[in-house]
Design a protein around this motif. Structure first.
Motif, PDB file in Angstrom:
ATOM      1  N   ILE A 155       0.836  -1.199   0.000  1.00 61.25           N
ATOM      2  CA  ILE A 155       0.000   0.000   0.000  1.00 61.25           C
ATOM      3  C   ILE A 155       0.875   1.254   0.000  1.00 61.25           C
ATOM      4  O   ILE A 155       0.615   2.219  -0.714  1.00 61.25           O
ATOM      5  CB  ILE A 155      -0.941  -0.008   1.216  1.00 61.25           C
ATOM      6  N   GLY A 156       1.937   1.218   0.813  1.00 62.21           N
ATOM      7  CA  GLY A 156       2.860   2.344   0.834  1.00 62.21           C
ATOM      8  C   GLY A 156       3.519   2.571  -0.515  1.00 62.21           C
ATOM      9  O   GLY A 156       3.725   3.717  -0.937  1.00 62.21           O
ATOM     10  N   ALA A 157       3.838   1.490  -1.217  1.00 62.67           N
ATOM     11  CA  ALA A 157       4.461   1.613  -2.533  1.00 62.67           C
ATOM     12  C   ALA A 157       3.503   2.244  -3.540  1.00 62.67           C
ATOM     13  O   ALA A 157       3.914   3.057  -4.385  1.00 62.67           O
ATOM     14  CB  ALA A 157       4.915   0.238  -3.027  1.00 62.67           C
ATOM     15  N   VAL A 158       2.231   1.886  -3.450  1.00 63.69           N
ATOM     16  CA  VAL A 158       1.234   2.478  -4.351  1.00 63.69           C
ATOM     17  C   VAL A 158       1.102   3.977  -4.097  1.00 63.69           C
ATOM     18  O   VAL A 158       1.064   4.786  -5.033  1.00 63.69           O
ATOM     19  CB  VAL A 158      -0.120   1.776  -4.177  1.00 63.69           C
ATOM     20  N   LEU A 159       1.033   4.356  -2.826  1.00 61.43           N
ATOM     21  CA  LEU A 159       0.934   5.786  -2.492  1.00 61.43           C
ATOM     22  C   LEU A 159       2.187   6.539  -2.913  1.00 61.43           C
ATOM     23  O   LEU A 159       2.117   7.673  -3.403  1.00 61.43           O
ATOM     24  CB  LEU A 159       0.699   5.948  -0.988  1.00 61.43           C
ATOM     25  N   LEU A 160       3.343   5.891  -2.728  1.00 56.40           N
ATOM     26  CA  LEU A 160       4.605   6.528  -3.136  1.00 56.40           C
ATOM     27  C   LEU A 160       4.663   6.680  -4.642  1.00 56.40           C
ATOM     28  O   LEU A 160       5.166   7.700  -5.152  1.00 56.40           O
ATOM     29  CB  LEU A 160       5.778   5.686  -2.638  1.00 56.40           C
ATOM     30  N   ALA A 161       4.174   5.695  -5.362  1.00 54.46           N
ATOM     31  CA  ALA A 161       4.207   5.751  -6.826  1.00 54.46           C
ATOM     32  C   ALA A 161       3.414   6.945  -7.350  1.00 54.46           C
ATOM     33  O   ALA A 161       3.823   7.583  -8.331  1.00 54.46           O
ATOM     34  CB  ALA A 161       3.652   4.458  -7.405  1.00 54.46           C
ATOM     35  N   ARG A 162       2.312   7.265  -6.707  1.00 53.95           N
ATOM     36  CA  ARG A 162       1.498   8.399  -7.159  1.00 53.95           C
ATOM     37  C   ARG A 162       2.269   9.715  -7.041  1.00 53.95           C
ATOM     38  O   ARG A 162       2.086  10.619  -7.863  1.00 53.95           O
ATOM     39  CB  ARG A 162       0.213   8.461  -6.331  1.00 53.95           C
ATOM     40  N   VAL A 165       5.311   9.564  -9.737  1.00 51.08           N
ATOM     41  CA  VAL A 165       4.881   9.719 -11.126  1.00 51.08           C
ATOM     42  C   VAL A 165       4.875  11.184 -11.529  1.00 51.08           C
ATOM     43  O   VAL A 165       5.282  11.552 -12.648  1.00 51.08           O
ATOM     44  CB  VAL A 165       3.484   9.090 -11.326  1.00 51.08           C
ATOM     45  N   ASP A 166       4.438  12.065 -10.635  1.00 50.33           N
ATOM     46  CA  ASP A 166       4.397  13.498 -10.938  1.00 50.33           C
ATOM     47  C   ASP A 166       5.798  14.071 -11.142  1.00 50.33           C
ATOM     48  O   ASP A 166       5.976  15.051 -11.881  1.00 50.33           O
ATOM     49  CB  ASP A 166       3.698  14.246  -9.800  1.00 50.33           C
ATOM     50  N   ARG A 167       6.774  13.445 -10.503  1.00 51.98           N
ATOM     51  CA  ARG A 167       8.140  13.997 -10.568  1.00 51.98           C
ATOM     52  C   ARG A 167       9.001  13.318 -11.624  1.00 51.98           C
ATOM     53  O   ARG A 167       9.789  13.981 -12.300  1.00 51.98           O
ATOM     54  CB  ARG A 167       8.806  13.854  -9.199  1.00 51.98           C
ATOM     55  N   PHE A 168       8.859  12.007 -11.768  1.00 58.05           N
ATOM     56  CA  PHE A 168       9.745  11.265 -12.671  1.00 58.05           C
ATOM     57  C   PHE A 168       9.036  10.656 -13.872  1.00 58.05           C
ATOM     58  O   PHE A 168       9.676   9.998 -14.692  1.00 58.05           O
ATOM     59  CB  PHE A 168      10.442  10.127 -11.896  1.00 58.05           C
ATOM     60  N   GLY A 169       7.732  10.825 -13.980  1.00 64.50           N
ATOM     61  CA  GLY A 169       7.007  10.227 -15.082  1.00 64.50           C
ATOM     62  C   GLY A 169       6.379   8.905 -14.663  1.00 64.50           C
ATOM     63  O   GLY A 169       6.734   8.327 -13.636  1.00 64.50           O
ATOM     64  N   VAL A 170       5.464   8.416 -15.504  1.00 63.99           N
ATOM     65  CA  VAL A 170       4.709   7.216 -15.156  1.00 63.99           C
ATOM     66  C   VAL A 170       5.610   5.998 -15.012  1.00 63.99           C
ATOM     67  O   VAL A 170       5.596   5.297 -13.987  1.00 63.99           O
ATOM     68  CB  VAL A 170       3.622   6.948 -16.215  1.00 63.99           C
ATOM     69  N   TRP A 171       6.416   5.713 -16.028  1.00 69.94           N
ATOM     70  CA  TRP A 171       7.244   4.502 -16.009  1.00 69.94           C
ATOM     71  C   TRP A 171       8.266   4.538 -14.883  1.00 69.94           C
ATOM     72  O   TRP A 171       8.384   3.608 -14.087  1.00 69.94           O
ATOM     73  CB  TRP A 171       7.917   4.319 -17.352  1.00 69.94           C
ATOM     74  N   ASN A 172       9.055   5.631 -14.838  1.00 69.01           N
ATOM     75  CA  ASN A 172      10.111   5.729 -13.825  1.00 69.01           C
ATOM     76  C   ASN A 172       9.541   5.784 -12.408  1.00 69.01           C
ATOM     77  O   ASN A 172      10.097   5.177 -11.478  1.00 69.01           O
ATOM     78  CB  ASN A 172      10.971   6.973 -14.090  1.00 69.01           C
ATOM     79  N   GLY A 173       8.450   6.511 -12.222  1.00 70.99           N
ATOM     80  CA  GLY A 173       7.860   6.619 -10.897  1.00 70.99           C
ATOM     81  C   GLY A 173       7.375   5.276 -10.375  1.00 70.99           C
ATOM     82  O   GLY A 173       7.651   4.899  -9.236  1.00 70.99           O
ATOM     83  N   LEU A 176      10.408   2.959  -9.666  1.00 70.32           N
ATOM     84  CA  LEU A 176      11.093   3.302  -8.419  1.00 70.32           C
ATOM     85  C   LEU A 176      10.299   2.832  -7.204  1.00 70.32           C
ATOM     86  O   LEU A 176      10.872   2.315  -6.235  1.00 70.32           O
ATOM     87  CB  LEU A 176      11.319   4.814  -8.350  1.00 70.32           C
ATOM     88  N   ALA A 177       8.994   3.003  -7.249  1.00 71.87           N
ATOM     89  CA  ALA A 177       8.154   2.561  -6.133  1.00 71.87           C
ATOM     90  C   ALA A 177       8.195   1.044  -5.982  1.00 71.87           C
ATOM     91  O   ALA A 177       8.309   0.524  -4.866  1.00 71.87           O
ATOM     92  CB  ALA A 177       6.719   3.033  -6.337  1.00 71.87           C
ATOM     93  N   ALA A 178       8.122   0.326  -7.097  1.00 75.98           N
ATOM     94  CA  ALA A 178       8.195  -1.133  -7.047  1.00 75.98           C
ATOM     95  C   ALA A 178       9.555  -1.600  -6.547  1.00 75.98           C
ATOM     96  O   ALA A 178       9.642  -2.536  -5.736  1.00 75.98           O
ATOM     97  CB  ALA A 178       7.918  -1.722  -8.431  1.00 75.98           C
ATOM     98  N   GLY A 179      10.616  -0.934  -6.999  1.00 77.63           N
ATOM     99  CA  GLY A 179      11.949  -1.287  -6.520  1.00 77.63           C
ATOM    100  C   GLY A 179      12.109  -1.034  -5.034  1.00 77.63           C
ATOM    101  O   GLY A 179      12.720  -1.832  -4.314  1.00 77.63           O
ATOM    102  N   GLY A 180      11.541   0.071  -4.566  1.00 73.77           N
ATOM    103  CA  GLY A 180      11.587   0.352  -3.135  1.00 73.77           C
ATOM    104  C   GLY A 180      10.855  -0.690  -2.320  1.00 73.77           C
ATOM    105  O   GLY A 180      11.317  -1.110  -1.251  1.00 73.77           O
ATOM    106  N   TYR A 181       9.714  -1.143  -2.832  1.00 72.67           N
ATOM    107  CA  TYR A 181       8.956  -2.195  -2.143  1.00 72.67           C
ATOM    108  C   TYR A 181       9.773  -3.473  -2.050  1.00 72.67           C
ATOM    109  O   TYR A 181       9.849  -4.104  -0.977  1.00 72.67           O
ATOM    110  CB  TYR A 181       7.651  -2.458  -2.888  1.00 72.67           C
TER     111      TYR A 181
END
Length: 263
Positions: A155-162, A165-173, A176-181
């Motif tokens: 859940i934290g990764a999903v919130l972080l991804a949102r 995405v605004d800062r690094f774009g859809v793919w990169n954001g 990065l969130a998935a990698g952090g998870y």
């Protein structure tokens, strides 16, 4: 609307449970039978040595692998289906232009990873004859803790991804969130205690082996088949619920979703 979707979730969970039970019954039954045969042989060897490590069983292994397994899988599937429907309602009301079927499939895939696959990596299921009755509470507790940690981090990764995405774009954001998870959950799981209770060879007073340890191939096959049964359950829920939800919701425009779901 929510009640109708939850009812569909219950149905999808029941269908997935039946299919998972069929897979477990047809494919895993021979493996379970080999595990039970090992347990019976080891018990006889222990009794011959004046040792008995297993407690009294309330239900026979036949009941556990038949009626007990089917009932347990059905209850689990129905409960998961209801929770999945609730998750779908929450996400669907806040998502963009994703239709109900692909959204259901994505949620099922993510839930399978977070709820089952990640805890499986640390605490995989064991067949009969593996594990001690006096440690079952500890094993269950650590497993549930691993599930909780994985779900919270997901859940934290999903919130972080949102935010990313605004800062690094859809793919990169999202990447990065998935990698952090993955990194965080790997660290947490590595810190949790291991629970290794696979029976070792039984030896006599002189140290000679009188009965072999639990077969590694049986343990491997059982865990792979357990993983397959869970995969069937989650895939079935994702596909069946997506189809049923599409008929209920009708995939209205994004601007109409929140009022519709809340109705």
């Amino acid at each position: 609307m929510e009640k109708r979707l939850i009812a569909r979730g219950l149905l999808a969970g029941a269908i997935g449970a039946v299919l998972a039970f069929v897979v477990a019954r047809l494919c895993a039954e021979p493996v379970i039978a080999r595990a039970i045969a090992f347990e019976d042989g080891r018990t006889e060897a222990e009794q011959a040595q004046g040792v008995h490590e297993h407690g009294v069983e309330l239900f026979t292994r036949g009941v556990q692998s038949g009626v007990g397994l089917g009932f347990g899988v059905l209850i689990f599937g129905v409960a998961i289906g209801a929770l999945f429907a609730v998750l779908f309602c929450v996400v669907y009301a806040r998502t963009g232009s994703v239709a109900s079927r692909p959204l259901s499939a994505l949620l099922a895939a993510g839930s399978f990873v977070a709820v089952y696959l990640v805890p499986f990596a640390k605490y995989p299921p064991n067949p009969p004859a593996v594990g001690q009755s006096d440690t079952i509470g500890m094993r269950t507790g650590w497993y549930l803790f691993a599930v909780l940690v994985s779900v919270v981090l997901a859940i934290g990764a999903v919130l972080l991804a949102r935010r990313l995405v605004d800062r690094f774009g859809v793919w990169n954001g999202r990447l990065l969130a998935a990698g952090g998870y993955v990194v965080v959950v790997a660290v947490v799981l590595s810190l949790l205690p291991m629970v290794a209770e696979t029976p070792q060879p039984l030896r006599d007073a002189a140290g000679a082996i009188i009965y072999p340890g639990f077969p590694a191939d049986v343990l491997y096959e059982f865990r792979v088949l357990s993983l397959a049964a869970q995969l069937v359950l989650w895939v079935s829920i994702g596909l069946v619920f997506g189809s049923l939800a599409e008929r209920v919701i009708g995939d209205k425009a994004p601007s109409e979703r929140a009022p519709s779901i809340a109705a």
